[in-house]
Design a protein around this motif. Structure first.
Motif, PDB file in Angstrom:
ATOM      1  N   ALA A   1       0.821  -1.210   0.000  1.00  0.00           N
ATOM      2  CA  ALA A   1       0.000   0.000   0.000  1.00  0.00           C
ATOM      3  C   ALA A   1       0.853   1.257   0.000  1.00  0.00           C
ATOM      4  CB  ALA A   1      -0.931   0.008   1.212  1.00  0.00           C
ATOM      5  N   ARG A   2       1.963   1.254   0.737  1.00  0.00           N
ATOM      6  CA  ARG A   2       2.844   2.416   0.811  1.00  0.00           C
ATOM      7  C   ARG A   2       4.295   1.935   0.758  1.00  0.00           C
ATOM      8  NH1 ARG A   2      -1.409   4.504   0.428  1.00  0.00           N
ATOM      9  NH2 ARG A   2      -2.206   6.417   1.449  1.00  0.00           N
ATOM     10  N   TYR A   3       5.127   2.710   0.075  1.00  0.00           N
ATOM     11  CA  TYR A   3       6.546   2.402  -0.089  1.00  0.00           C
ATOM     12  C   TYR A   3       7.333   3.592   0.462  1.00  0.00           C
ATOM     13  CZ  TYR A   3      10.901   1.005  -2.514  1.00  0.00           C
ATOM     14  OH  TYR A   3      12.191   0.628  -2.825  1.00  0.00           O
ATOM     15  N   LEU A   4       8.095   3.381   1.524  1.00  0.00           N
ATOM     16  CA  LEU A   4       8.868   4.461   2.157  1.00  0.00           C
ATOM     17  C   LEU A   4      10.358   4.179   2.023  1.00  0.00           C
ATOM     18  CD1 LEU A   4       6.823   4.995   5.444  1.00  0.00           C
ATOM     19  CD2 LEU A   4       6.628   6.209   3.276  1.00  0.00           C
ATOM     20  N   SER A   5      11.091   5.138   1.493  1.00  0.00           N
ATOM     21  CA  SER A   5      12.542   4.990   1.320  1.00  0.00           C
ATOM     22  C   SER A   5      13.268   5.382   2.601  1.00  0.00           C
ATOM     23  CB  SER A   5      13.045   5.867   0.161  1.00  0.00           C
ATOM     24  OG  SER A   5      12.414   5.506  -1.042  1.00  0.00           O
ATOM     25  N   LYS A   6      14.351   4.664   2.873  1.00  0.00           N
ATOM     26  CA  LYS A   6      15.171   4.976   4.044  1.00  0.00           C
ATOM     27  C   LYS A   6      16.108   6.139   3.720  1.00  0.00           C
ATOM     28  CE  LYS A   6      15.266   0.157   5.621  1.00  0.00           C
ATOM     29  NZ  LYS A   6      16.137  -0.995   5.937  1.00  0.00           N
ATOM     30  N   PRO A   7      16.491   6.970   4.712  1.00  0.00           N
ATOM     31  CA  PRO A   7      16.092   6.887   6.112  1.00  0.00           C
ATOM     32  C   PRO A   7      14.628   7.267   6.305  1.00  0.00           C
ATOM     33  CG  PRO A   7      17.386   8.861   5.741  1.00  0.00           C
ATOM     34  CD  PRO A   7      17.450   8.076   4.462  1.00  0.00           C
ATOM     35  N   ILE A   8      13.967   6.622   7.230  1.00  0.00           N
ATOM     36  CA  ILE A   8      12.537   6.790   7.407  1.00  0.00           C
ATOM     37  C   ILE A   8      12.249   8.084   8.160  1.00  0.00           C
ATOM     38  CG2 ILE A   8      10.444   5.738   8.287  1.00  0.00           C
ATOM     39  CD1 ILE A   8      11.857   4.216   6.019  1.00  0.00           C
ATOM     40  N   ASP A   9      11.362   8.893   7.611  1.00  0.00           N
ATOM     41  CA  ASP A   9      10.929  10.116   8.283  1.00  0.00           C
ATOM     42  C   ASP A   9       9.793   9.780   9.246  1.00  0.00           C
ATOM     43  OD1 ASP A   9       8.748  12.553   8.073  1.00  0.00           O
ATOM     44  OD2 ASP A   9      10.832  13.253   8.273  1.00  0.00           O
ATOM     45  N   ARG A  10       9.968  10.146  10.500  1.00  0.00           N
ATOM     46  CA  ARG A  10       9.001   9.775  11.534  1.00  0.00           C
ATOM     47  C   ARG A  10       7.597  10.297  11.216  1.00  0.00           C
ATOM     48  NH1 ARG A  10       6.877  12.046  16.286  1.00  0.00           N
ATOM     49  NH2 ARG A  10       7.897  14.007  15.834  1.00  0.00           N
ATOM     50  N   GLU A  11       7.519  11.577  10.834  1.00  0.00           N
ATOM     51  CA  GLU A  11       6.210  12.155  10.595  1.00  0.00           C
ATOM     52  C   GLU A  11       5.524  11.490   9.399  1.00  0.00           C
ATOM     53  OE1 GLU A  11       5.281  13.950  12.835  1.00  0.00           O
ATOM     54  OE2 GLU A  11       7.096  14.659  13.802  1.00  0.00           O
ATOM     55  N   ALA A  12       6.290  11.210   8.343  1.00  0.00           N
ATOM     56  CA  ALA A  12       5.702  10.570   7.163  1.00  0.00           C
ATOM     57  C   ALA A  12       5.176   9.177   7.508  1.00  0.00           C
ATOM     58  CB  ALA A  12       6.744  10.491   6.049  1.00  0.00           C
ATOM     59  N   LEU A  13       5.954   8.426   8.289  1.00  0.00           N
ATOM     60  CA  LEU A  13       5.528   7.081   8.668  1.00  0.00           C
ATOM     61  C   LEU A  13       4.237   7.131   9.485  1.00  0.00           C
ATOM     62  CD1 LEU A  13       6.014   4.031   8.879  1.00  0.00           C
ATOM     63  CD2 LEU A  13       7.445   4.471  10.880  1.00  0.00           C
ATOM     64  N   MET A  14       4.153   8.062  10.454  1.00  0.00           N
ATOM     65  CA  MET A  14       2.967   8.125  11.293  1.00  0.00           C
ATOM     66  C   MET A  14       1.744   8.558  10.482  1.00  0.00           C
ATOM     67  SD  MET A  14       4.140   6.888  13.917  1.00  0.00           S
ATOM     68  CE  MET A  14       2.530   6.893  14.690  1.00  0.00           C
ATOM     69  N   ARG A  15       1.945   9.458   9.504  1.00  0.00           N
ATOM     70  CA  ARG A  15       0.822   9.842   8.643  1.00  0.00           C
ATOM     71  C   ARG A  15       0.264   8.625   7.910  1.00  0.00           C
ATOM     72  NH1 ARG A  15       3.744  14.702   7.669  1.00  0.00           N
ATOM     73  NH2 ARG A  15       2.538  16.556   8.146  1.00  0.00           N
ATOM     74  N   VAL A  16       1.180   7.826   7.340  1.00  0.00           N
ATOM     75  CA  VAL A  16       0.767   6.650   6.574  1.00  0.00           C
ATOM     76  C   VAL A  16      -0.006   5.678   7.451  1.00  0.00           C
ATOM     77  CG1 VAL A  16       1.650   4.590   5.435  1.00  0.00           C
ATOM     78  CG2 VAL A  16       2.567   6.821   4.829  1.00  0.00           C
ATOM     79  N   ILE A  17       0.505   5.426   8.657  1.00  0.00           N
ATOM     80  CA  ILE A  17      -0.154   4.473   9.558  1.00  0.00           C
ATOM     81  C   ILE A  17      -1.546   4.967   9.942  1.00  0.00           C
ATOM     82  CG2 ILE A  17      -0.036   3.423  11.843  1.00  0.00           C
ATOM     83  CD1 ILE A  17       2.997   3.356  11.532  1.00  0.00           C
ATOM     84  N   VAL A  18      -1.648   6.267  10.253  1.00  0.00           N
ATOM     85  CA  VAL A  18      -2.954   6.823  10.626  1.00  0.00           C
ATOM     86  C   VAL A  18      -3.941   6.711   9.470  1.00  0.00           C
ATOM     87  CG1 VAL A  18      -4.159   8.961  11.221  1.00  0.00           C
ATOM     88  CG2 VAL A  18      -2.036   8.371  12.387  1.00  0.00           C
ATOM     89  N   GLU A  19      -3.449   6.997   8.249  1.00  0.00           N
ATOM     90  CA  GLU A  19      -4.343   6.924   7.083  1.00  0.00           C
ATOM     91  C   GLU A  19      -4.797   5.499   6.794  1.00  0.00           C
ATOM     92  OE1 GLU A  19      -2.160   8.662   3.944  1.00  0.00           O
ATOM     93  OE2 GLU A  19      -2.233  10.704   4.741  1.00  0.00           O
TER      94      GLU A  19
END
Length: 898
Positions: A220-238
């Motif tokens: 569903a979502r592809y995040l490149s490292k290094p992982i941005d904390r805010e971006a990760l939390m947005r994705v999880i909430v969505e």
């Protein structure tokens, strides 16, 4: 339809962020009034902080909220009817500066709408990196999620046999060496047990091929490292939308009673409140008493088609924003697109799986409800902002000018105090109010500041229409456009005419002198804090630069050209370190905290030491260095040996650096009238007469700031103040085209003319008594760069096993389990600092005997003494001198074998 609300919310939030500088300027202006004795301004300041916290909460600017609440508490604790001490004002100023700095980039802490108060979603983390898994778990737990970790896909797959699927799964891309097998496993899981579970993939790669493979596998979502904390939390909430506390309201419109009942029951089973409508012509009547948050709409109905009904809803502002989800048997893609083009957020084709239907409807209902809540919050925030403007107009004199400085708005208080009407001021420049009290440079400084984007604050004397003078305390705030250029200026003023008249009467009073002294002491303290922070921040990277340079210099295998490069790196690092030390020296001298050890000093010995120290620089610059006319043999003066040598070396260095090509520098000394004068003469270009009065001013290099000679312009200032602190004098003479002579002068010590050798300090390193013994050394340091450097430094020490910990808490745990023979401890650590950790070590009988060496970038006056007094066996400052470090480590380990 509904999708248009989110850009509007984003735009309104952006407007609030752009409004922040104006709020801070008003708060600063009000704080200045408090400092002038206006006690009622404390209440205004407290309300302003509270309103700011509430509005920032609306926009999810949590850093702003926290700092505003902290500032509000500080103001609330202060007495409202007595003059505040300067210390309290300083605390308020620091808190306001902190508030403004935290808000410099307020967007970085923005998350979607708040999570449910009782999150129960379980997130699975599949990652072979234990450290990263722990970090991900910490993030999830901090916002209320449950989580579980698996090191392999096989372990995770096995867990799905006995447990329900998680709410979401976070995968690392390279779980196995066989990447294709990993992707196949994810594809199989997505097709089976994880069919309706969102997958989040973390990967080192950023290329489109890797992303395409991942999304084809069902990610569903592809995040490149290094992982941005805010971006990760947005994705999880969505992706893991939580059940709402109030059921979502859904209006289902379908002319087929059977399908209407089936789809309505699917939504009711998911906890939604559903209203059924068979005749689309009655939808407006139903919506009038059932405020739906989503309309689930059939496309083909005999009374009225779905797109036609959407057009009708669009015409009514009450329903235009409600999201539309089509549910139809229409499979023609063109027809679907035409329907969506008329208005709609989603198109589902019958038959639809219950979970798919619930997910889509729930997502759009959630977004719509969130947009309504935020719109209401923004309405309240705008109302609060308007009330703030009204309060500002009641309290202060306000004007707004365009980019050219012409007035485009004034409030009533402005017209009252100036005597001009609104029409007389509109379009005029503020020059209309000039009193003639201030010189042109005063107004030029104001314009230079605000036109470059700086806020200007100060006191201005203006002239009213009737010719009377009035004084205002003013703050001018520039508003900047997207290109960083000002487009308007807001001026906020307070009438302080009565106060200025009172100041004229009591200007000579002792109270004003005492206040000035307090302010000067506060400024000196603030500067010392700044220099201490700057010294620490510079020494930390210098530790790595000089450390690696020393390691390379000790490597006999590097080629000559590379060794020259290493020499340049080390020279530049040492030069920067010298500049840091000079700044700290200047701060100590100005604060009166310089420590001197005055005793009889043999001047000829100091001269010889100084000449040796600059000999390399003279040869590098091709400058002839000579010691002539010296009559100071066996003559002593009362001075500090180290500081005297520092002063003479500084004069010699300047004479060499600012000399002419193939020039000469000569040193001479003579005794006249009981005073010994040491002179340093050069054959440089000389100093023009008009610049000689600035020679001992700090940071003034007489126009050489952009020249090739390195320097900061504080060396002579330090030299002068050190010489004068020891009871001596300094002066110079210079002729353009011939050169300069700088001299220092001290009274001759009459009690002793015997030569006194300078104190020699030697450090003898005891050889380790057990060369073959293996030692454990623990380095507690939070900076990864310094950790890597220490591992590299101690790599040749085959008998040393270096352990490391990034916090004092982890270090204490390792001390109990590993029992190291020696501990290297940083001072500024997150959480527990080095001093607190040392106290814990010394309080435990099992660890109290372990030697601990402090390694810190804190190098201000008293830092080393404090460290040794606390119990460290040595206090080393960054950047490290590696030979000295080796010697102290060897000595400490040798002591453990005795």
């Amino acid at each position: 339809m509904g999708s248009s609300s989110q850009p509007k919310l984003t735009r309104l939030r952006g407007e609030f962020i752009a409004h922040l500088p104006e709020i801070y300027a008003l708060m600063q202006h009000t704080l200045d009034e408090v400092g002038l004795g206006m006690h009622e301004s404390l209440t205004v300041l407290q309300h302003a902080a509270g309103d700011l916290a509430k509005n920032a909460q609306t926009h999810q600017l949590m850093d702003v909220v926290d700092c505003a609440h902290e500032f509000e508490r500080l103001v609330a604790d202060l007495p409202k009817d007595v003059s505040l001490p300067e210390a309290s004002l300083q605390n308020l100023r620091k808190a306001l500066v902190k508030l403004a700095s935290q808000s410099a980039d307020p967007g970085h802490n923005f998350l979607p709408s708040p999570l449910s108060t009782s999150l129960s979603e379980r997130i699975s983390i599949v990652d072979s990196d234990e450290q990263q898994s722990a970090w991900l778990g910490f993030l999830l737990e901090s916002v209320g999620y449950h989580y579980e970790t698996f090191q392999t896909l096989a372990q995770f797959s096995a867990s799905l046999i006995d447990h329900n699927p998680p709410a979401a799964v976070i995968f690392d891309m390279y779980l196995t060496d066989d990447k294709e097998a990993g992707v196949r496993s994810i594809t199989e899981l997505k097709a089976g047990a994880l069919k309706f579970v969102p997958l989040i993939l973390l990967c080192d790669r950023k290329d489109i091929s890797a992303k395409l493979i991942a999304h084809r596998a069902g990610v569903a979502r592809y995040l490149s490292k290094p992982i941005d904390r805010e971006a990760l939390m947005r994705v999880i909430v969505e992706l893991t939308a939580t059940p709402p506390t109030r059921p979502y309201r859904v209006l289902v419109v379908d002319d087929s009673p059977i399908e209407l009942a089936v789809h309505s029951n699917m939504l009711r089973a998911a906890g939604m409140e559903v209203r059924e409508v068979e005749n689309p012509l009655t939808v407006l009547e139903v919506l009038a008493e059932f405020p739906a948050e989503v309309v689930l709409l059939d496309m083909h109905m005999p009374q009225c088609t779905g797109p036609e009904l959407v057009a009708i809803l669009d015409d009514d502002e009450h329903y235009a924003e409600i999201p539309i989800v089509y549910l139809s048997a229409e499979e023609n893609v063109s027809a679907q697109l035409q329907a969506l083009d008329r208005g709609g957020e989603h198109f589902l084709v019958k038959p639809v799986e219950p979970m798919h239907l619930v997910s889509v409807v729930g997502m759009h209902a959630c977004h719509f409800r969130r947009s309504l809540e935020q719109a209401e919050s923004l309405r309240a925030a705008r109302y609060a902002q308007e009330r703030q403007r009204q309060a500002l107009d009641e309290h202060a004199i306000v004007s707004v000018a365009d980019v050219a400085g012409n007035i485009i708005y004034v409030n009533q208080k402005f017209t009252d105090i100036s005597g001009y009407s609104f029409d007389e001021l509109l379009g005029k420049n503020h020059r209309l109010l000039k009193s003639g009290t201030h010189p042109p440079e005063f107004y030029k400084k104001i314009w230079d500041d605000i036109s470059s984007g700086k806020v200007w604050s100060g006191t201005i004397c203006n002239r009213a229409k009737n010719g009377c003078l009035y004084w205002v305390e003013s703050s001018i705030v520039p508003f900047m456009d997207a290109n960083g250029l000002p487009y308007q200026y807001i001026s906020i003023r307070t009438d302080i005419t009565a106060l200025k008249e009172s100041e004229i009467v009591i200007r000579e009073s002792s109270n004003r002198l005492a206040e000035a002294k307090t302010l000067a002491e506060a400024a000196s303290h603030a500067k010392s804090e700044f220099l201490a922070s700057m010294s620490h921040e510079l020494r930390t990277p210098l530790n790595a630069i000089l450390g690696y340079a020393q390691i390379l210099d000790m490597d006999n295998g590097i080629p000559a050209e590379a060794r020259n490069h290493v020499f340049e790196i080390e020279s530049a690092g040492k030069h920067l370190l010298a500049l840091v030390n000079d700044l700290i020296d200047l701060a100590r001298i100005e604060a009166g905290k310089i420590q001197l050890s005055i005793m009889p000093v043999a001047l000829d010995a100091v001269l010889q030491e100084s000449l040796l120290m600059v000999d390399f620089l003279a040869r590098k610059k091709n400058i002839q260095l000579s010691n002539t006319e010296c009559v100071c043999s066996h003559v002593t003066i009362d001075a500090d040996h180290v500081r005297l040598r520092q002063a003479i070396v500084n004069l010699l260095s300047n004479a060499i650096k600012y000399n002419s090509a193939q020039g000469k520098v000569s040193v001479s000394c003579r005794i006249e009238a009981g005073k010994l004068r040491v002179s340093v003469a050069d054959t440089g270009p000389g100093i023009p007469l008009e610049k000689q009065s600035r020679i001992f001013e700090a940071f003034d290099r007489l126009g050489e700031e952009r020249g090739e000679v390195e320097g900061t312009g504080i060396g002579l200032v330090i030299t002068k103040r050190v010489i004068e602190s020891m009871g001596g004098q300094i002066g110079f003479a210079s002729v353009v085209g011939e050169g300069s002579v700088f001299w220092i002068e001290f009274p001759v010590n009459e009690q002793s003319h015997e030569k006194i050798e300078p104190e020699q300090v030697s450090i003898r390193s005891e050889p380790m008594s057990a060369e073959l013994k293996q030692f454990k050394v623990l380095y507690i340091e939070d900076n990864p760069m310094n950790l890597r450097l220490m591992h590299q430094v101690l790599l040749p020490k085959k008998n040393i096993q270096l352990l490391d910990a990034k916090t004092a808490e982890l270090g204490l745990e390792m001390i109990r389990t590993e029992r190291p023979d020696l501990i290297l401890m940083d001072i500024n650590l997150p959480g527990m600092d080095g001093f607190a950790a040392l106290a814990v070590i010394k309080s435990d009988v099992d660890t109290a005997a372990i030697p601990v060496i402090a390694i810190s970038a804190n190098a201000m006056l008293g830092d080393e003494e404090r460290g040794l007094a606390a119990g460290f066996i040595a206090y080393l400052t960054k950047p490290l001198n590696l030979p000295n470090l080796f010697e102290i480590i060897d000595r400490a380990l040798s002591s453990t074998t005795k």
